[in-house]
Design a protein around this motif. Structure first.
Motif, PDB file in Angstrom:
ATOM      1  N   ARG A  25     -18.192 -81.051  87.492  1.00  0.00           N
ATOM      2  CA  ARG A  25     -18.185 -82.344  86.794  1.00  0.00           C
ATOM      3  C   ARG A  25     -19.597 -82.760  86.385  1.00  0.00           C
ATOM      4  NH1 ARG A  25     -15.190 -85.701  91.332  1.00  0.00           N
ATOM      5  NH2 ARG A  25     -16.680 -84.438  92.506  1.00  0.00           N
ATOM      6  N   VAL A  26     -19.748 -83.105  85.126  1.00  0.00           N
ATOM      7  CA  VAL A  26     -20.999 -83.611  84.567  1.00  0.00           C
ATOM      8  C   VAL A  26     -20.625 -84.744  83.618  1.00  0.00           C
ATOM      9  CG1 VAL A  26     -23.036 -83.074  83.175  1.00  0.00           C
ATOM     10  CG2 VAL A  26     -22.097 -81.343  84.700  1.00  0.00           C
ATOM     11  N   PRO A  27     -21.357 -85.870  83.620  1.00  0.00           N
ATOM     12  CA  PRO A  27     -21.061 -86.921  82.636  1.00  0.00           C
ATOM     13  C   PRO A  27     -21.010 -86.339  81.230  1.00  0.00           C
ATOM     14  CG  PRO A  27     -22.670 -87.702  84.218  1.00  0.00           C
ATOM     15  CD  PRO A  27     -22.466 -86.241  84.517  1.00  0.00           C
ATOM     16  N   LEU A  59     -24.003 -85.772  79.106  1.00  0.00           N
ATOM     17  CA  LEU A  59     -25.030 -84.862  79.615  1.00  0.00           C
ATOM     18  C   LEU A  59     -24.548 -83.417  79.732  1.00  0.00           C
ATOM     19  CD1 LEU A  59     -26.497 -87.092  82.487  1.00  0.00           C
ATOM     20  CD2 LEU A  59     -27.387 -86.796  80.166  1.00  0.00           C
ATOM     21  N   ARG A  60     -23.327 -83.158  79.326  1.00  0.00           N
ATOM     22  CA  ARG A  60     -22.745 -81.830  79.531  1.00  0.00           C
ATOM     23  C   ARG A  60     -23.568 -80.698  78.924  1.00  0.00           C
ATOM     24  NH1 ARG A  60     -16.154 -81.747  78.945  1.00  0.00           N
ATOM     25  NH2 ARG A  60     -15.700 -82.686  80.990  1.00  0.00           N
ATOM     26  N   HIS A  61     -24.184 -80.951  77.795  1.00  0.00           N
ATOM     27  CA  HIS A  61     -24.926 -79.886  77.120  1.00  0.00           C
ATOM     28  C   HIS A  61     -26.435 -80.106  77.224  1.00  0.00           C
ATOM     29  CE1 HIS A  61     -21.163 -78.277  75.697  1.00  0.00           C
ATOM     30  NE2 HIS A  61     -20.821 -79.477  75.267  1.00  0.00           N
ATOM     31  N   ILE A  62     -26.834 -80.945  78.187  1.00  0.00           N
ATOM     32  CA  ILE A  62     -28.258 -81.203  78.441  1.00  0.00           C
ATOM     33  C   ILE A  62     -28.644 -80.755  79.843  1.00  0.00           C
ATOM     34  CG2 ILE A  62     -30.036 -82.999  78.643  1.00  0.00           C
ATOM     35  CD1 ILE A  62     -28.418 -84.642  76.602  1.00  0.00           C
ATOM     36  N   ILE A  63     -27.807 -81.141  80.821  1.00  0.00           N
ATOM     37  CA  ILE A  63     -28.075 -80.808  82.217  1.00  0.00           C
ATOM     38  C   ILE A  63     -27.444 -79.470  82.560  1.00  0.00           C
ATOM     39  CG2 ILE A  63     -27.686 -81.494  84.610  1.00  0.00           C
ATOM     40  CD1 ILE A  63     -29.679 -83.258  83.167  1.00  0.00           C
ATOM     41  N   ASN A  64     -28.218 -78.602  83.193  1.00  0.00           N
ATOM     42  CA  ASN A  64     -27.699 -77.314  83.650  1.00  0.00           C
ATOM     43  C   ASN A  64     -27.104 -77.507  85.045  1.00  0.00           C
ATOM     44  OD1 ASN A  64     -27.690 -74.207  83.400  1.00  0.00           O
ATOM     45  ND2 ASN A  64     -28.597 -74.576  85.408  1.00  0.00           N
ATOM     46  N   GLY A  65     -25.794 -77.669  85.098  1.00  0.00           N
ATOM     47  CA  GLY A  65     -25.131 -77.916  86.369  1.00  0.00           C
ATOM     48  C   GLY A  65     -24.394 -76.710  86.900  1.00  0.00           C
ATOM     49  N   SER A  66     -23.518 -76.968  87.862  1.00  0.00           N
ATOM     50  CA  SER A  66     -22.781 -75.886  88.501  1.00  0.00           C
ATOM     51  C   SER A  66     -21.873 -75.151  87.519  1.00  0.00           C
ATOM     52  CB  SER A  66     -21.954 -76.457  89.654  1.00  0.00           C
ATOM     53  OG  SER A  66     -21.278 -75.436  90.344  1.00  0.00           O
ATOM     54  N   ALA A  67     -21.315 -75.867  86.557  1.00  0.00           N
ATOM     55  CA  ALA A  67     -20.447 -75.207  85.562  1.00  0.00           C
ATOM     56  C   ALA A  67     -21.234 -74.175  84.757  1.00  0.00           C
ATOM     57  CB  ALA A  67     -19.832 -76.250  84.629  1.00  0.00           C
ATOM     58  N   HIS A  68     -22.448 -74.548  84.348  1.00  0.00           N
ATOM     59  CA  HIS A  68     -23.298 -73.632  83.576  1.00  0.00           C
ATOM     60  C   HIS A  68     -23.694 -72.425  84.436  1.00  0.00           C
ATOM     61  CE1 HIS A  68     -23.749 -77.633  81.804  1.00  0.00           C
ATOM     62  NE2 HIS A  68     -24.066 -77.052  80.662  1.00  0.00           N
ATOM     63  N   HIS A  69     -24.088 -72.704  85.676  1.00  0.00           N
ATOM     64  CA  HIS A  69     -24.593 -71.613  86.518  1.00  0.00           C
ATOM     65  C   HIS A  69     -23.458 -70.691  86.973  1.00  0.00           C
ATOM     66  CE1 HIS A  69     -27.893 -69.748  88.604  1.00  0.00           C
ATOM     67  NE2 HIS A  69     -27.161 -69.670  89.701  1.00  0.00           N
ATOM     68  N   THR A  70     -22.247 -71.253  87.123  1.00  0.00           N
ATOM     69  CA  THR A  70     -21.111 -70.399  87.455  1.00  0.00           C
ATOM     70  C   THR A  70     -20.861 -69.391  86.345  1.00  0.00           C
ATOM     71  OG1 THR A  70     -20.051 -72.054  88.853  1.00  0.00           O
ATOM     72  CG2 THR A  70     -18.618 -70.375  87.887  1.00  0.00           C
ATOM     73  N   ASP A 100     -25.520 -62.848  81.228  1.00  0.00           N
ATOM     74  CA  ASP A 100     -26.717 -63.065  80.398  1.00  0.00           C
ATOM     75  C   ASP A 100     -26.683 -64.378  79.634  1.00  0.00           C
ATOM     76  OD1 ASP A 100     -24.693 -62.198  78.756  1.00  0.00           O
ATOM     77  OD2 ASP A 100     -25.816 -60.544  77.850  1.00  0.00           O
ATOM     78  N   TYR A 101     -26.161 -65.410  80.277  1.00  0.00           N
ATOM     79  CA  TYR A 101     -26.164 -66.751  79.701  1.00  0.00           C
ATOM     80  C   TYR A 101     -26.679 -67.751  80.744  1.00  0.00           C
ATOM     81  CZ  TYR A 101     -22.937 -64.665  76.318  1.00  0.00           C
ATOM     82  OH  TYR A 101     -22.354 -63.861  75.370  1.00  0.00           O
ATOM     83  N   ASN A 102     -27.199 -68.877  80.254  1.00  0.00           N
ATOM     84  CA  ASN A 102     -27.534 -70.019  81.110  1.00  0.00           C
ATOM     85  C   ASN A 102     -28.474 -69.648  82.264  1.00  0.00           C
ATOM     86  OD1 ASN A 102     -25.752 -71.252  79.383  1.00  0.00           O
ATOM     87  ND2 ASN A 102     -24.085 -71.408  80.859  1.00  0.00           N
ATOM     88  N   TYR A 103     -29.670 -69.230  81.881  1.00  0.00           N
ATOM     89  CA  TYR A 103     -30.687 -68.877  82.878  1.00  0.00           C
ATOM     90  C   TYR A 103     -31.433 -70.101  83.426  1.00  0.00           C
ATOM     91  CZ  TYR A 103     -30.345 -64.164  80.802  1.00  0.00           C
ATOM     92  OH  TYR A 103     -29.899 -62.954  80.342  1.00  0.00           O
ATOM     93  N   GLY A 104     -31.289 -71.250  82.779  1.00  0.00           N
ATOM     94  CA  GLY A 104     -32.083 -72.415  83.132  1.00  0.00           C
ATOM     95  C   GLY A 104     -31.816 -72.942  84.530  1.00  0.00           C
ATOM     96  N   GLN A 105     -32.682 -73.880  84.952  1.00  0.00           N
ATOM     97  CA  GLN A 105     -32.573 -74.450  86.288  1.00  0.00           C
ATOM     98  C   GLN A 105     -32.017 -75.874  86.263  1.00  0.00           C
ATOM     99  OE1 GLN A 105     -32.792 -72.965  89.030  1.00  0.00           O
ATOM    100  NE2 GLN A 105     -33.523 -74.270  90.673  1.00  0.00           N
ATOM    101  N   TYR A 106     -32.665 -76.754  85.528  1.00  0.00           N
ATOM    102  CA  TYR A 106     -32.217 -78.149  85.459  1.00  0.00           C
ATOM    103  C   TYR A 106     -31.609 -78.510  84.110  1.00  0.00           C
ATOM    104  CZ  TYR A 106     -36.164 -78.074  88.756  1.00  0.00           C
ATOM    105  OH  TYR A 106     -37.048 -77.739  89.725  1.00  0.00           O
ATOM    106  N   PHE A 107     -32.184 -77.952  83.056  1.00  0.00           N
ATOM    107  CA  PHE A 107     -31.810 -78.342  81.699  1.00  0.00           C
ATOM    108  C   PHE A 107     -31.340 -77.130  80.906  1.00  0.00           C
ATOM    109  CE2 PHE A 107     -35.581 -80.909  83.005  1.00  0.00           C
ATOM    110  CZ  PHE A 107     -34.905 -82.099  83.268  1.00  0.00           C
ATOM    111  N   THR A 108     -30.692 -77.410  79.784  1.00  0.00           N
ATOM    112  CA  THR A 108     -30.229 -76.332  78.901  1.00  0.00           C
ATOM    113  C   THR A 108     -31.223 -76.047  77.779  1.00  0.00           C
ATOM    114  OG1 THR A 108     -29.018 -77.916  77.519  1.00  0.00           O
ATOM    115  CG2 THR A 108     -27.814 -76.930  79.366  1.00  0.00           C
ATOM    116  N   LEU A 109     -32.345 -76.783  77.768  1.00  0.00           N
ATOM    117  CA  LEU A 109     -33.306 -76.703  76.670  1.00  0.00           C
ATOM    118  C   LEU A 109     -33.747 -75.276  76.386  1.00  0.00           C
ATOM    119  CD1 LEU A 109     -35.278 -77.994  74.625  1.00  0.00           C
ATOM    120  CD2 LEU A 109     -36.902 -78.259  76.525  1.00  0.00           C
ATOM    121  N   TRP A 110     -34.218 -74.574  77.398  1.00  0.00           N
ATOM    122  CA  TRP A 110     -34.782 -73.249  77.147  1.00  0.00           C
ATOM    123  C   TRP A 110     -33.707 -72.218  76.838  1.00  0.00           C
ATOM    124  CZ3 TRP A 110     -39.422 -72.018  75.693  1.00  0.00           C
ATOM    125  CH2 TRP A 110     -40.439 -72.951  75.912  1.00  0.00           C
ATOM    126  N   ASP A 111     -32.514 -72.411  77.355  1.00  0.00           N
ATOM    127  CA  ASP A 111     -31.416 -71.524  76.953  1.00  0.00           C
ATOM    128  C   ASP A 111     -31.109 -71.688  75.473  1.00  0.00           C
ATOM    129  OD1 ASP A 111     -30.262 -69.913  79.177  1.00  0.00           O
ATOM    130  OD2 ASP A 111     -30.189 -71.860  80.157  1.00  0.00           O
TER     131      ASP A 111
END
Length: 275
Positions: free
Chosen positions: A214-216, A219-230, A237-248
């Motif tokens: 769950r992400v507000p 912020l779904r496409h800004i914050i790199n949360g558990s959904a992205h990291h899963t 080879d997707y979603n390497y970021g830590q907190y944000f999706t910016l660098w991805d």
């Protein structure tokens, strides 16, 4: 880290542990103390927040997923406990350099030319700097020259639990923590702020493995949360970021999480139940 070392010396090590003639500022004593403090602290953060997350946030239904391994939780914990002492060795070397005064950490707010605003801005710059550093280090660890030897063990956990958060090969674990330790050697940072951020990044690392997708919506496409990291664990080879999706997004490796599109692990389990 010198604040923690000073507190440990004052309340425990000097009165109860070390011989009276061993000075607190002696380098060998500092290295030994830092090694113990770093390991105890890392273990406490991992087990405390990992356990809280596992029992109060992690959806245990995910353990029924076909890609959840047999005895996975105990294997994640065992791997992390074997790795943490080795990760601490180069980490302690950097903490020692901080304690000896080689970093740009400062004690008092008035020591910053920008006061409280400087503290706030340093927190933001720390997050963006470390997010950038981790992105490129993490992506580099996926290169064929390094992946199989160093990063593949972490990808053993396709459906991760919070205990997978620190289950890295020691080289992998240290390399991905390196930006946190490099920052205070390059930029001024308040010592208490640094300790707070150090705790925060450990808790965040646990949170992106907690199976709570769950992400507000905003912020779904800004914050790199558990959904992205899963999806990173599942699709490599997707979603390497830590907190944000910016660098991805900059690096062309961003993938909208399947959980946001009705195709994630929970959706897969629901379809299995319907069958």
């Amino acid at each position: 880290m010198d604040l923690v070392l000073e507190a440990a010396d004052r309340h425990l090590l000097t009165p109860y542990v070390y011989p009276a003639g061993w000075p607190e500022g002696e380098p060998c004593r500092q290295l030994l103390s830092l090694f113990v403090i770093t390991n105890v602290g890392a273990l406490a953060l991992y087990l405390l927040f990992g356990t809280l997350s596992y029992y109060f946030i992690f959806d245990h239904e995910l353990k029924k997923h076909p890609q959840f391994l047999e005895n996975q939780v105990s294997r994640e914990i065992a791997y992390a406990l074997r790795s943490l002492p080795w990760i601490s060795v180069p980490t302690v070397a950097l903490f020692f350099a901080e304690v000896r005064g080689y970093s740009k950490l400062y004690d008092n707010i008035e020591d910053s030319p920008y006061g409280w605003s400087g503290v706030f801005l340093s927190m933001l710059s720390f997050l963006f700097f470390t997010d950038m550093g981790i992105y490129w280090i993490h992506r580099g660890l996926h290169h064929k020259l390094f992946y199989k030897r160093f990063h593949k063990p972490h990808h053993l956990w396709k459906i991760a639990t919070p205990f997978a958060s620190h289950a890295f090969h020691p080289v992998d674990g240290f390399m991905q923590s390196l930006p946190y330790h490099v920052y205070p050697f390059l930029f001024p940072l308040h010592k208490v702020t640094y300790l707070g951020l150090y705790i925060f990044v450990n808790v965040w690392t646990i949170s992106i493995h907690d199976g709570d997708y769950r992400v507000p919506r905003l912020l779904r496409h800004i914050i790199n949360g558990s959904a992205h990291h899963t999806d990173h664990h599942l699709y490599f080879d997707y979603n390497y970021g830590q907190y944000f999706t910016l660098w991805d997004k900059i690096g062309g490796s961003y993938k909208s999480p399947t959980s946001f599109e009705g195709k994630g692990p929970h959706d897969y389990l629901r379809k299995l139940r319907e069958k």
